[in-house]
Scaffold this motif. Structure first.
Motif, PDB file in Angstrom:
ATOM      1  N   ARG A 270     -41.063  -3.172 -15.636  1.00  0.00           N
ATOM      2  CA  ARG A 270     -42.243  -3.837 -15.085  1.00  0.00           C
ATOM      3  C   ARG A 270     -42.760  -3.084 -13.862  1.00  0.00           C
ATOM      4  NH1 ARG A 270     -43.437  -9.286 -16.118  1.00  0.00           N
ATOM      5  NH2 ARG A 270     -42.737  -9.829 -18.219  1.00  0.00           N
ATOM      6  N   ARG A 271     -44.051  -3.254 -13.622  1.00  0.00           N
ATOM      7  CA  ARG A 271     -44.656  -2.678 -12.417  1.00  0.00           C
ATOM      8  C   ARG A 271     -44.756  -3.783 -11.377  1.00  0.00           C
ATOM      9  NH1 ARG A 271     -49.740  -1.729  -9.981  1.00  0.00           N
ATOM     10  NH2 ARG A 271     -50.005   0.387  -9.159  1.00  0.00           N
ATOM     11  N   TRP A 272     -43.910  -3.720 -10.363  1.00  0.00           N
ATOM     12  CA  TRP A 272     -43.866  -4.746  -9.323  1.00  0.00           C
ATOM     13  C   TRP A 272     -44.701  -4.359  -8.113  1.00  0.00           C
ATOM     14  CZ3 TRP A 272     -41.817  -8.862 -11.447  1.00  0.00           C
ATOM     15  CH2 TRP A 272     -40.867  -8.702 -12.458  1.00  0.00           C
ATOM     16  N   SER A 273     -44.882  -3.072  -7.910  1.00  0.00           N
ATOM     17  CA  SER A 273     -45.652  -2.593  -6.763  1.00  0.00           C
ATOM     18  C   SER A 273     -46.098  -1.165  -7.047  1.00  0.00           C
ATOM     19  CB  SER A 273     -44.802  -2.628  -5.489  1.00  0.00           C
ATOM     20  OG  SER A 273     -45.428  -1.913  -4.436  1.00  0.00           O
ATOM     21  N   ALA A 274     -47.217  -0.783  -6.434  1.00  0.00           N
ATOM     22  CA  ALA A 274     -47.696   0.591  -6.600  1.00  0.00           C
ATOM     23  C   ALA A 274     -46.740   1.597  -5.965  1.00  0.00           C
ATOM     24  CB  ALA A 274     -49.087   0.724  -5.980  1.00  0.00           C
ATOM     25  N   THR A 275     -45.859   1.128  -5.075  1.00  0.00           N
ATOM     26  CA  THR A 275     -44.959   2.035  -4.351  1.00  0.00           C
ATOM     27  C   THR A 275     -43.524   1.980  -4.865  1.00  0.00           C
ATOM     28  OG1 THR A 275     -44.424   0.343  -2.695  1.00  0.00           O
ATOM     29  CG2 THR A 275     -46.358   1.723  -2.278  1.00  0.00           C
ATOM     30  N   GLN A 276     -43.263   1.258  -5.937  1.00  0.00           N
ATOM     31  CA  GLN A 276     -41.881   1.010  -6.359  1.00  0.00           C
ATOM     32  C   GLN A 276     -41.144   2.285  -6.757  1.00  0.00           C
ATOM     33  OE1 GLN A 276     -42.777  -1.638  -9.632  1.00  0.00           O
ATOM     34  NE2 GLN A 276     -42.296  -0.087 -11.155  1.00  0.00           N
ATOM     35  N   GLN A 277     -39.846   2.284  -6.455  1.00  0.00           N
ATOM     36  CA  GLN A 277     -38.940   3.355  -6.879  1.00  0.00           C
ATOM     37  C   GLN A 277     -37.654   2.711  -7.370  1.00  0.00           C
ATOM     38  OE1 GLN A 277     -38.279   6.469  -4.025  1.00  0.00           O
ATOM     39  NE2 GLN A 277     -40.449   6.689  -3.550  1.00  0.00           N
ATOM     40  N   PHE A 278     -37.203   3.132  -8.555  1.00  0.00           N
ATOM     41  CA  PHE A 278     -35.965   2.612  -9.128  1.00  0.00           C
ATOM     42  C   PHE A 278     -34.850   3.637  -8.954  1.00  0.00           C
ATOM     43  CE2 PHE A 278     -39.008   0.267 -12.015  1.00  0.00           C
ATOM     44  CZ  PHE A 278     -38.739  -0.989 -11.485  1.00  0.00           C
ATOM     45  N   HIS A 279     -33.647   3.122  -8.687  1.00  0.00           N
ATOM     46  CA  HIS A 279     -32.462   3.970  -8.605  1.00  0.00           C
ATOM     47  C   HIS A 279     -31.401   3.362  -9.518  1.00  0.00           C
ATOM     48  CE1 HIS A 279     -34.230   6.057  -5.157  1.00  0.00           C
ATOM     49  NE2 HIS A 279     -34.540   4.858  -4.674  1.00  0.00           N
ATOM     50  N   GLU A 280     -31.082   4.071 -10.582  1.00  0.00           N
ATOM     51  CA  GLU A 280     -30.097   3.596 -11.546  1.00  0.00           C
ATOM     52  C   GLU A 280     -28.685   3.901 -11.047  1.00  0.00           C
ATOM     53  OE1 GLU A 280     -30.785   1.999 -14.324  1.00  0.00           O
ATOM     54  OE2 GLU A 280     -32.937   2.369 -14.654  1.00  0.00           O
ATOM     55  N   HIS A 281     -27.737   2.997 -11.357  1.00  0.00           N
ATOM     56  CA  HIS A 281     -26.350   3.180 -10.955  1.00  0.00           C
ATOM     57  C   HIS A 281     -25.456   3.253 -12.190  1.00  0.00           C
ATOM     58  CE1 HIS A 281     -27.709   2.433  -6.889  1.00  0.00           C
ATOM     59  NE2 HIS A 281     -28.241   1.278  -7.278  1.00  0.00           N
ATOM     60  N   THR A 282     -24.308   3.881 -12.026  1.00  0.00           N
ATOM     61  CA  THR A 282     -23.419   4.136 -13.163  1.00  0.00           C
ATOM     62  C   THR A 282     -22.883   2.863 -13.796  1.00  0.00           C
ATOM     63  OG1 THR A 282     -21.574   4.391 -11.603  1.00  0.00           O
ATOM     64  CG2 THR A 282     -22.736   6.399 -12.298  1.00  0.00           C
ATOM     65  N   ASP A 283     -22.844   1.760 -13.048  1.00  0.00           N
ATOM     66  CA  ASP A 283     -22.342   0.499 -13.606  1.00  0.00           C
ATOM     67  C   ASP A 283     -23.438  -0.295 -14.320  1.00  0.00           C
ATOM     68  OD1 ASP A 283     -23.864  -0.276 -11.474  1.00  0.00           O
ATOM     69  OD2 ASP A 283     -22.320  -1.502 -10.500  1.00  0.00           O
ATOM     70  N   GLY A 284     -24.632   0.303 -14.463  1.00  0.00           N
ATOM     71  CA  GLY A 284     -25.730  -0.377 -15.148  1.00  0.00           C
ATOM     72  C   GLY A 284     -26.631  -1.167 -14.229  1.00  0.00           C
ATOM     73  N   SER A 285     -26.231  -1.303 -12.968  1.00  0.00           N
ATOM     74  CA  SER A 285     -27.074  -2.028 -12.020  1.00  0.00           C
ATOM     75  C   SER A 285     -28.242  -1.144 -11.585  1.00  0.00           C
ATOM     76  CB  SER A 285     -26.259  -2.488 -10.814  1.00  0.00           C
ATOM     77  OG  SER A 285     -25.755  -1.372 -10.099  1.00  0.00           O
TER      78      SER A 285
END
Length: 348
Positions: A270-285
């Motif tokens: 989903r697009r929550w904000s124009a500035t959003q950045q996602f960081h994936e973690h090895t445990d799936g979080s």
């Protein structure tokens, strides 16, 4: 004259105006009519005073029809667009018109019905046949689950439509969401828009020289003046909405939120904000970082995930979550809710 016939006549004139002219067979195909209907169109053009003639073309079995050369110089450069909708275009149009539940029972509903009727009158062929309509109904469902109720707001909505279109200054009585108190405001109504089942209004408040968003359902009275206003510059509603988390216009805040693997599935696409950045973690979080406005909206959103979401920073919003959990523990004394007070962000 019926709107659909006008379109056919204009397209026929367009084809007859071309240097090579056109044939009856081509007119049948382009207009989607029978040969008999083509000749009826010719009769209509004769009655309207369009001089046409036919000519034999060597090597062709069918005569070509054209408008007289000297008459063409009196005509504008006609190029009538193809008004026939493709299957996908019909699907998109139906989807847009099906999202009108928020306007049920209001002055806007008959306007939408009128738009459908007018579209049906000018589209060549059936705009939506019964079979097409049934088919499209089976593809889409109206997505507004909890639309706001606007019964009794007809006059307010009609006045707002006029005021926005004509740039008229208005005075409104408006109920504050937090306190329930009503106040009067002098406003410059800028834009109406739909959001999450509700109708909202961008306004300029001259007294505070600020832009705000009002919920139409909380406007109890409105009066329109004869005075006009000039739209502030710059005013970009799309930009404003892309930098608010929900609809709260406030100072921006940068937040970091950690989601469990279960919640991450609902968040990452989903697009929550124009500035959003996602960081994936090895445990799936997943960790979400964004700069947006609307601290109250963010807190409510995070609480909705229960234990599957945690605000890492800023500390002020984390404290707000802790306060909310304390109230939950007081409301449900036999259930223990908790959050670790100073848990640092994980790097994953």
């Amino acid at each position: 004259m019926h709107g659909r016939n006008i379109i056919k006549i204009l397209r026929a004139i367009d084809l007859l105006s071309r240097p090579q002219g056109t044939t009856v067979t081509r007119l049948e195909s382009e207009l989607g009519v029978t040969r008999r209907s083509v000749y009826r169109l010719f009769e209509t053009l004769d009655e309207l005073g369009f001089p046409r003639f036919d000519e034999e073309v060597p090597g062709e079995k069918e005569k070509r029809w054209r408008l007289q050369e000297d008459y063409l110089h009196k005509l504008p450069n006609l190029r009538i667009p193809d008004m026939r909708l493709t299957g996908r275009e019909l699907m998109v149009l139906h989807l847009l018109l099906a999202s009108d539940r928020v306007f049920a029972g209001t002055a806007v509903e008959p306007l939408l019905c009128s738009i459908r009727e007018k579209l049906a009158s000018i589209m060549p062929g059936a705009y939506l046949s019964v079979a097409q309509s049934d088919r499209l109904e089976s593809l889409f469902a109206a997505g507004t689950l909890h639309p706001a109720l606007y019964h009794g707001k007809d006059e307010i909505i009609e006045t707002l439509l006029d005021a926005v279109a004509e740039r008229k200054v208005c005075t409104v009585r408006y109920e504050a969401l937090g306190t329930g108190n009503e106040k009067s405001y002098l406003i410059h109504p800028l834009r109406l828009f739909q959001h999450d089942g509700g109708l909202y209004l961008f306004v300029q408040i001259p007294k505070h020289d600020s832009t705000r968003i009002l919920s139409v359902e909380r406007i109890s009275e409105i009066s329109i003046s004869g005075e006009t206003f000039v739209e502030p510059e710059p005013f970009d509603p799309d930009h404003i909405l892309s930098h608010t988390f929900d609809l709260t216009l406030a100072d921006p805040v940068t937040v970091t939120i950690r989601f469990t693997e279960n919640a991450a599935r609902r968040v990452r696409n989903r697009r929550w904000s124009a500035t959003q950045q996602f960081h994936e973690h090895t445990d799936g979080s997943l960790t979400l970082e964004m700069t947006t406005s609307g601290s109250d909206d963010i807190v409510r959103w995070v609480l909705g995930f229960g234990g599957d979401a945690e605000i890492i920073k800023p500390a002020a919003l984390r404290a707000r979550i802790q306060e909310a959990i304390s109230r939950l523990n007081a409301t449900y004394p036999h259930t223990l809710f908790s959050v670790s007070p100073d848990k640092p962000a994980s790097s994953g």
